[in-house]
Design a protein around this motif. Structure first.
Motif, mmCIF file in Angstrom:
data_model
loop_
_atom_site.group_PDB
_atom_site.id
_atom_site.type_symbol
_atom_site.label_atom_id
_atom_site.label_comp_id
_atom_site.label_asym_id
_atom_site.label_seq_id
_atom_site.Cartn_x
_atom_site.Cartn_y
_atom_site.Cartn_z
ATOM 1 N N LEU A 31 0.814 -1.220 0.000
ATOM 2 C CA LEU A 31 0.000 0.000 0.000
ATOM 3 C C LEU A 31 0.846 1.268 0.000
ATOM 4 N N GLY A 32 2.154 1.113 0.232
ATOM 5 C CA GLY A 32 2.972 2.317 0.224
ATOM 6 C C GLY A 32 4.450 2.029 0.290
ATOM 7 N N PHE A 33 5.232 2.940 -0.302
ATOM 8 C CA PHE A 33 6.698 2.845 -0.285
ATOM 9 C C PHE A 33 7.307 4.019 0.502
ATOM 10 N N TRP A 34 6.890 5.234 0.142
ATOM 11 C CA TRP A 34 7.426 6.439 0.775
ATOM 12 C C TRP A 34 6.309 7.266 1.395
ATOM 13 N N GLU A 35 5.112 6.797 1.301
ATOM 14 C CA GLU A 35 3.938 7.593 1.645
ATOM 15 C C GLU A 35 3.878 7.911 3.140
ATOM 16 N N ASP A 36 3.450 9.132 3.438
ATOM 17 C CA ASP A 36 3.335 9.565 4.823
ATOM 18 C C ASP A 36 1.974 9.156 5.404
ATOM 19 N N THR A 37 1.645 9.673 6.580
ATOM 20 C CA THR A 37 0.429 9.230 7.255
ATOM 21 C C THR A 37 -0.818 9.447 6.406
ATOM 22 N N LEU A 38 -0.992 10.659 5.929
ATOM 23 C CA LEU A 38 -2.204 10.965 5.173
ATOM 24 C C LEU A 38 -2.304 10.123 3.906
ATOM 25 N N GLU A 39 -1.200 10.046 3.183
ATOM 26 C CA GLU A 39 -1.210 9.254 1.947
ATOM 27 C C GLU A 39 -1.473 7.775 2.256
ATOM 28 N N SER A 40 -0.994 7.319 3.395
ATOM 29 C CA SER A 40 -1.197 5.921 3.771
ATOM 30 C C SER A 40 -2.649 5.677 4.184
ATOM 31 N N LEU A 41 -3.258 6.651 4.861
ATOM 32 C CA LEU A 41 -4.689 6.550 5.163
ATOM 33 C C LEU A 41 -5.498 6.548 3.865
ATOM 34 N N ASP A 42 -5.093 7.387 2.925
ATOM 35 C CA ASP A 42 -5.778 7.412 1.628
ATOM 36 C C ASP A 42 -5.743 6.035 0.966
ATOM 37 N N LEU A 80 -3.132 -6.112 4.491
ATOM 38 C CA LEU A 80 -2.669 -4.769 4.140
ATOM 39 C C LEU A 80 -1.229 -4.582 4.619
ATOM 40 N N GLY A 81 -0.345 -4.241 3.679
ATOM 41 C CA GLY A 81 1.063 -4.107 4.029
ATOM 42 C C GLY A 81 1.706 -2.867 3.427
ATOM 43 N N TYR A 82 2.749 -2.394 4.098
ATOM 44 C CA TYR A 82 3.533 -1.242 3.628
ATOM 45 C C TYR A 82 4.999 -1.648 3.590
ATOM 46 N N GLN A 83 5.709 -1.142 2.595
ATOM 47 C CA GLN A 83 7.138 -1.449 2.496
ATOM 48 C C GLN A 83 8.006 -0.398 3.166
ATOM 49 N N ASN A 84 7.409 0.411 4.036
ATOM 50 C CA ASN A 84 8.182 1.414 4.754
ATOM 51 C C ASN A 84 7.376 1.802 5.988
ATOM 52 N N SER A 85 8.052 2.470 6.920
ATOM 53 C CA SER A 85 7.376 2.847 8.161
ATOM 54 C C SER A 85 7.019 4.330 8.178
ATOM 55 N N ASN A 86 7.098 4.996 7.029
ATOM 56 C CA ASN A 86 6.736 6.421 6.973
ATOM 57 C C ASN A 86 5.287 6.669 7.364
ATOM 58 N N LEU A 87 4.444 5.657 7.226
ATOM 59 C CA LEU A 87 3.041 5.839 7.624
ATOM 60 C C LEU A 87 2.928 6.260 9.085
ATOM 61 N N PHE A 88 3.902 5.880 9.911
ATOM 62 C CA PHE A 88 3.833 6.228 11.340
ATOM 63 C C PHE A 88 4.268 7.674 11.612
ATOM 64 N N GLN A 89 4.940 8.267 10.666
ATOM 65 C CA GLN A 89 5.405 9.652 10.797
ATOM 66 C C GLN A 89 5.960 9.949 12.199
ATOM 67 N N ASN A 90 6.813 9.084 12.647
ATOM 68 C CA ASN A 90 7.554 9.262 13.916
ATOM 69 C C ASN A 90 6.723 9.167 15.177
ATOM 70 N N ARG A 91 5.494 8.687 15.061
ATOM 71 C CA ARG A 91 4.633 8.619 16.244
ATOM 72 C C ARG A 91 4.429 7.172 16.670
ATOM 73 N N ILE A 92 4.822 6.846 17.858
ATOM 74 C CA ILE A 92 4.631 5.482 18.359
ATOM 75 C C ILE A 92 3.141 5.157 18.439
ATOM 76 N N GLN A 107 7.243 -3.026 6.725
ATOM 77 C CA GLN A 107 8.687 -3.179 6.598
ATOM 78 C C GLN A 107 9.336 -2.005 7.338
ATOM 79 N N LEU A 108 10.369 -2.287 8.111
ATOM 80 C CA LEU A 108 10.942 -1.224 8.945
ATOM 81 C C LEU A 108 11.556 -0.112 8.102
ATOM 82 N N THR A 109 12.328 -0.484 7.069
ATOM 83 C CA THR A 109 12.857 0.525 6.138
ATOM 84 C C THR A 109 12.617 0.038 4.725
ATOM 85 N N TYR A 110 12.490 0.999 3.821
ATOM 86 C CA TYR A 110 12.518 0.628 2.400
ATOM 87 C C TYR A 110 13.976 0.774 1.949
ATOM 88 N N ASN A 111 14.259 1.431 0.851
ATOM 89 C CA ASN A 111 15.628 1.426 0.320
ATOM 90 C C ASN A 111 16.581 2.382 1.041
#
Lengths: 321, 321
Positions: A31-42, A80-92, A107-111
């Motif tokens: 569902l996402g590679f670099w996407e932030d919280t909002l883009e990931s919710l989208d 539902l999966g993401y290849q990066n953790s940017n969806l969390f935008q630094n918030r635990i 995935q904890l980090t992408y590239n």
């Protein structure tokens, strides 16, 4: 049973009809590679709309009970999966919130290195950071699969050590069979085995031996050699198959918003663009041929079932219940 | 039973101890006024942390069954609410996502016009917009209470008409008893009655008659006059009580990020600052005195129970199940 722990690209009705027809039990789309919280919710919003439109073909699974329910009702289960953790935008706090919204694999980090740790392409891998430790334990608590595929070796080993639950390398091959930064060392695979984790063998040409791209038997031979390293209970499928992917998608995956330079991802200057799919899996539905392939390279029916999905199902049960 | 459909400010252990001690069944705190998606998710994260820290005092309720469970276990039920729809950031998909995260009450507009409709302070009220209609029906579908308290009269009437479920005016008084833009006309109250909705009577000095601020009997008299207009099944409590609120909070409520000018909110140039709480409810726990007050102004025990929480519970059941 047939579980593919990683696919990407654009899923539509034709894709899901093929997956269903070919006997897929469960698939994890990206569902996402670099996407932030909002883009990931989208992206979650889009997948829910798709589920409403194609409820005859798939359901979004939150538990292994959902996966079984999908099977019983003739549908494909989607994690539902993401290849990066940017969806969390630094918030635990967002780990729990995204878990509530159905996210099951991150995935904890992408590239690239991020706040959690180092990636497989960084020259120096920091190891799992302070925030990375928080996120791994929180993912354990809320029932999300920790995916270490694109993660650097040191961070991968740290995460395996730190995680209180089995972790996943959803899509990588053994580096001893095909040397590549994206593939995993025998050390990592043995640590994964001790942790109770699973590696999904890839059918993406840039990181897969030529013999394993040529025929399904060749790919199943690669799987057999991976089993020699990691053990029969720790190997599954994670094709990295991409649906309807265009150059725009590839540019996004490789460059995100972080660079204006040329980036090759798992490719190289010699092989910069979109590579052909392995000859035996031009269509995603051909993954079903792996069942026979595993038999022909000598796996018992019982062991083949583990590779075809049993191992992933055990890991999903352990992580998400 | 004692349900307060709207409080705001900073909730801490001392607040919840008082609410619990005073017999509160359920309260809806305000998680946001102008906050966008990320800030609203942050607020949910904070409330979940609070629930973990103070699970002996309250629980976040998603259904009326949760409210009953809170009552049975001696805790206060909390409904997560927002006084504006900015949390959705123009995305219809986010209504369902925030519902999944436990949000149960959303006011369509706060003090300013937004994409959904007009506010009570706008010179011209557009009525419910195209997106407003989408959001109201989506809130109906996912089980969120449509709150019309600060909403303009035309938008309020449109929303009452358009909603397929009962709606709420969680915190306003009858304008015929105290003329103020924040209070609701008899026309609105009668439409609310036809819709099966509920109005929560306020104990906030800027919009409440002096007699209703002086004594609890005076306030209960105001409630009785509101019942004369809206009917016994459509009046409840929504104090607008604010906990630990400072001038910084008031500035945020009134000015958000939308203006650098002086704004008075429900106050005025003559009464610009923080106003004293009504004499009979300096502490939130004193709300319990309404039970006796209602009896003394002539309500039967049965009717008093409706006002004290029965009407809200019926509406919550109709909306969220």
């Amino acid at each position: 049973m047939l579980i593919d722990a990683l696919q990407c690209g654009h899923f539509d009705r034709a894709v899901f009809e093929e997956l269903k027809r070919s006997g897929y039990t469960c698939v994890t789309p990206t569902l996402g590679f670099w996407e932030d919280t909002l883009e990931s919710l989208d992206a979650i919003g889009r997948w829910r709309d798709m589920e409403r439109e194609m409820g005859d073909l798939f359901l979004i699974a939150r538990t292994t009970a959902d996966i079984r329910r999908a099977e019983e009702t003739g549908r494909v289960a989607v994690l539902l999966g993401y290849q990066n953790s940017n969806l969390f935008q630094n918030r635990i706090a967002y780990v729990e919130l995204f878990a509530d919204l159905g996210v099951r694999v991150v995935q904890l980090t992408y590239n690239n290195q991020n706040e959690l740790g180092g990636s497989c392409y960084e020259e120096k891998d920091s190891g799992l950071s302070r925030f990375g430790r928080e996120v791994v334990r929180e993912m354990n608590r809320v029932g999300m699969v920790v995916d270490l595929s694109h993660v650097g070796d040191k961070t991968t080993l740290d995460a395996i050590e730190w995680s209180e639950k089995p972790v996943a390398v959803t899509h990588a091959n053994a580096a001893s069979l095909f040397p590549h930064k994206r593939n995993k060392s025998d050390d990592v695979l043995r640590a994964l085995t001790r942790n109770g984790g699973v590696i999904g063998c890839v059918a993406y040409r840039n990181i897969t031996p030529e013999s394993a791209c040529a025929t399904v038997e060749g790919w199943c031979e690669m799987v057999a050699r991976t089993v020699d390293i990691a053990g029969i209970d720790h190997v599954g499928i994670g094709t990295d198959y991409s649906h309807n992917t265009t150059q725009v998608d590839i540019d996004w995956m490789r460059k995100g918003r972080w660079t204006r330079s040329v980036q090759y991802g798992a490719g190289s200057a010699a092989r910069p663009g979109k590579v052909p799919k392995p000859d035996w899996i031009v269509q995603a539905g051909q993954l079903a041929s792996v069942r026979d392939g595993l038999s022909r390279v000598g796996f018992s029916a019982e062991d083949a079932e583990k590779i075809l999905g049993g191992n992933w199902l055990r890991l999903y049960q352990a992580v998400m219940g």
